[in-house]
Scaffold this motif. Structure first.
Motif, mmCIF file in Angstrom:
data_model
loop_
_atom_site.group_PDB
_atom_site.id
_atom_site.type_symbol
_atom_site.label_atom_id
_atom_site.label_comp_id
_atom_site.label_asym_id
_atom_site.label_seq_id
_atom_site.Cartn_x
_atom_site.Cartn_y
_atom_site.Cartn_z
ATOM 1 N N ALA A 1 -3.316 13.116 1.907
ATOM 2 C CA ALA A 1 -3.437 11.891 1.262
ATOM 3 C C ALA A 1 -2.964 10.976 2.148
ATOM 4 O O ALA A 1 -2.986 10.789 3.414
ATOM 5 C CB ALA A 1 -2.781 11.892 -0.187
ATOM 6 N N GLU A 2 -2.145 9.809 1.465
ATOM 7 C CA GLU A 2 -1.840 8.764 2.238
ATOM 8 C C GLU A 2 -2.903 7.882 2.722
ATOM 9 O O GLU A 2 -2.737 7.183 3.839
ATOM 10 C CB GLU A 2 -0.661 9.005 3.229
ATOM 11 N N ARG B 1 0.878 -1.136 -0.012
ATOM 12 C CA ARG B 1 0.065 -0.134 0.043
ATOM 13 C C ARG B 1 0.886 1.087 0.134
ATOM 14 O O ARG B 1 1.973 1.173 0.301
ATOM 15 C CB ARG B 1 -0.881 -0.003 1.422
ATOM 16 N N ARG B 2 0.293 2.156 -0.560
ATOM 17 C CA ARG B 2 1.033 3.688 -0.247
ATOM 18 C C ARG B 2 0.171 4.296 0.607
ATOM 19 O O ARG B 2 -1.017 4.987 0.123
ATOM 20 C CB ARG B 2 0.904 4.264 -1.816
ATOM 21 N N VAL C 1 -3.200 3.993 -2.638
ATOM 22 C CA VAL C 1 -3.147 2.992 -3.374
ATOM 23 C C VAL C 1 -3.015 1.822 -2.657
ATOM 24 O O VAL C 1 -1.802 1.782 -1.807
ATOM 25 C CB VAL C 1 -2.440 3.382 -4.680
ATOM 26 N N PHE C 2 -3.525 0.635 -2.865
ATOM 27 C CA PHE C 2 -2.935 -0.758 -2.334
ATOM 28 C C PHE C 2 -3.012 -1.772 -3.440
ATOM 29 O O PHE C 2 -4.168 -1.603 -4.656
ATOM 30 C CB PHE C 2 -3.612 -0.832 -1.107
ATOM 31 N N ILE D 1 2.750 0.825 -7.963
ATOM 32 C CA ILE D 1 1.744 1.316 -7.088
ATOM 33 C C ILE D 1 2.183 2.835 -6.617
ATOM 34 O O ILE D 1 1.345 3.895 -6.570
ATOM 35 C CB ILE D 1 2.035 0.562 -5.745
ATOM 36 N N GLU D 2 3.556 3.141 -6.454
ATOM 37 C CA GLU D 2 4.053 4.536 -6.546
ATOM 38 C C GLU D 2 3.689 5.404 -7.714
ATOM 39 O O GLU D 2 3.249 6.564 -7.453
ATOM 40 C CB GLU D 2 5.599 4.291 -6.349
ATOM 41 N N GLU D 3 3.872 4.976 -8.774
ATOM 42 C CA GLU D 3 3.306 5.518 -10.014
ATOM 43 C C GLU D 3 1.911 5.932 -10.155
ATOM 44 O O GLU D 3 1.445 7.015 -10.324
ATOM 45 C CB GLU D 3 3.673 4.883 -11.292
#
Length: 595
Positions: free
Chosen positions: A485-486, A176-177, A411-412, A459-461
């Motif tokens: 966020a996050e 996850r991000r 994102v995950f 995921i980072e993108e």
């Protein structure tokens, strides 16, 4: 111009019917009810649903007293408020499932009616915490003698399956991000995290404070007194009356007598009085010599297009009858709304805990295309999180109800390694690949170092792309949005303070504001819905295919607040029981997904 003669003929027929019926209504005027009964149950829509011109029937017809929409309820109250012979209404409340925004709208309508000098009496058999403030909006609160007042406050349950899954040989592997993107914790953690707990508590604190304030004002008690009463719940009918939470205990059959509509003759007991029914609005209209007539308009009302994005956002097509928002259905609805020349503006109604990144970006692009033609306002009153929030970014402005769930920008992705379970079952699989990451989606083993690195980069993108979309739409920098966020989740009020939504308001306000942007004069308007909810989908199957970041981003806070967000979470209900999880996983392990 061809329609003008038909409109004139239709209006002539309406006039004749009104005139012919006037003598009968004049004769019945002496029996005009002093109180009109309404039954508020379930989750009626904001506006009356347009009925198809041709229908083969089916479905249940509403009872005469049923509130079929908040729009119709408001029209009825305004009509009754003008009649000096009407003393007030009896509002029967039963099994409400309204989100906070609709409850506020109902309370506002009742306050307007009372301000006109009319009386509101509410009555119920079973009342829960969410429903009680609606009853309290009345001049007098009645409960059936056998009734219950389940005034106990709010609760939410968060689940952690990590330890249980490990015991049956399943290793969830999610990346996850954002620490606040807690959805994968359902599978990966042995216990609920502090972040998940604090996030859920922030929503409960807001709703609890709103409840205390509403009851305190309505029942003329101090906030501390109300908190003490909540802590002593639930209540039987007699206890609720003794504690001043209801005004009287009355059987349904005795309501006319209680309201003074029946006189008990001297020497007779109340139970000997002949039964009298409280009349609904239709019966009231039969006693008005010249009731309001819905004349056919020479000039059509301005139209506002409503496009719902309800449920988990998924790519591709879907079949009607469930709680998914598929790309195909929503994009087609947006295109139709954009093409409709009579629709001067579009209201994008978002009720989604998230879904697929690629699907949400497709819908976002479609929203942006429509927004270049006509004003688009996004409105959220339940959940607008993750991919749902992404979709809303294409609108000119974002409107939210005070306690909607908003945000979860993160994102995950991941998968379930079922190799331990397969060993327990005596199932042996051999994975043969050509390509370093060809086995990325296999459930027969975990990620290799190379696969994990590739997925983390993907995921980072995705996360940076999400930040970019939000920053552009909100006029901020990516760094500023990252700080919000996050995976952080906000109520509508806190999202407004953080700059993630533009205005706090109700559905009708958002509709009229959208039309004002199209320079439509204030007044009545027509609402036309484009698109609908799609087929059901197994959330387990969705997550088990989540090794691609194209299928990410569900907001777990909305799952925990299931009591307040029943509609959004109903599609998850069958997937939260151990038996269903295990059966699905065993089927996957045996290579027989359909069972």
């Amino acid at each position: 111009m061809l329609r003008l003669p038909f409109i004139a003929l239709a209006n002539l027929l309406l006039l004749l019917r009104t005139l012919l019926g006037a003598p009968f209504r004049l004769f019945a005027a002496s029996h005009r009810p002093a109180y009109v009964r309404f039954r508020l149950a379930g989750d009626p829509p904001y506006r009356e649903q347009r009925k198809p011109r041709f229908s083969l029937g089916g479905g249940s017809r509403p009872e005469p007293a049923d509130v079929t929409s908040l729009e119709r309820f408001g029209e009825s109250l305004r009509l009754l408020a003008k009649d000096p012979k009407v003393k007030g209404i009896l509002l029967e409340v039963e099994e409400l499932g309204l989100p906070g925004a609709k409850r506020d709208a109902v309370v506002a309508l009742l306050a307007e009616f009372r301000a006109a000098g009319k009386r509101v009496v509410s009555w119920a058999v079973m009342v829960d915490t969410d429903t009680y403030p609606v009853l309290c909006a009345a001049d007098e609160v009645l409960l059936a003698p056998m009734g219950r007042l389940e005034l106990v406050g709010y609760s939410a349950e968060s689940t952690a399956l990590g330890e249980g899954l490990s015991r049956i040989g399943i290793r969830p592997q999610f990346i996850r991000r954002g620490d606040y993107k807690t959805a994968p914790e359902l599978f990966t953690h042995p216990a609920v995290s502090d972040i998940q707990r604090r996030t859920v508590e922030s929503f409960l604190d807001e709703r609890y404070a709103t409840l205390v304030d509403a009851v305190s004002v309505a029942r003329r008690k101090t906030p501390d007194e109300v908190k003490a009463l909540i802590d002593q719940g639930p209540y039987s009918g007699p206890r609720a009356k003794a504690m001043g939470l209801v005004d009287a205990l009355v059987d349904e059959a005795d309501l006319p007598l209680h309201l003074g509509l029946v006189k008990v003759e001297e020497g007779k007991a109340p139970e000997d009085v002949e039964d009298t029914e409280l009349e609904a609005l239709d019966t009231y209209l039969e006693t008005v010599p010249f009731p309001p007539v819905k004349w056919r308009r020479m000039k059509r009302k301005p139209r506002l297009a409503l496009v719902p994005v309800s449920g988990i956002i998924v790519p591709g097509k879907g079949n009607a009858g469930g709680r998914l928002a598929s790309t195909d259905a929503v994009v087609k609805a947006l295109r139709a709304a954009g093409r409709d020349k009579r629709s001067k503006a579009v209201l994008l109604y978002v009720n989604s805990p998230g879904g697929a990144a690629i699907a949400s970006e497709q819908i976002l692009e479609a929203v942006q295309r429509v927004a270049r033609k006509k004003p688009v306002i996004a409105y959220m009153d339940r959940v607008c999180a993750s991919a749902g929030y992404m979709v809303a970014l294409g609108a000119k402005e974002l409107w939210s109800a005070p306690h909607a769930v908003v945000g979860s920008i993160g994102v995950f992705a991941g998968k379930f390694d079922t190799s331990g379970l397969m060993n327990l079952l005596g199932i042996h699989k051999t994975l043969i690949t050509r390509g370093a990451n060809a086995g990325l989606l296999s459930f027969s083993r975990g990620f290799t170092d190379g696969e994990r690195a590739a997925l983390e980069a993907d995921i980072e993108e995705m996360y940076q792309s999400f930040l970019g979309h939000v920053a552009k739409a909100r006029g901020r920098t990516k760094e500023e949005i990252h700080a919000l966020a996050e995976g952080r989740v906000y109520s509508g009020l806190r999202a407004k303070d953080a700059g993630l939504v533009d205005k706090i308001g109700g559905f009708e306000e958002a509709c009229r504001y959208a039309l004002s942007l199209a320079k439509v004069a204030p007044g009545d308007f027509e609402l036309k819905t484009y698109g609908a909810a799609e087929r059901r989908m197994s959330v387990l199957r969705l997550l088990m295919g989540a090794a691609q970041p194209q299928t990410y981003s569900l907001c777990s806070v909305s799952w925990s607040l299931a009591g307040q967000e029943r509609e959004t979470l109903a599609s998850l209900a069958d997937e939260t029981r151990w038996g269903a999880w295990l059966r699905e996983l065993v089927r996957e392990a045996r290579g027989n997904p359909s069972g």
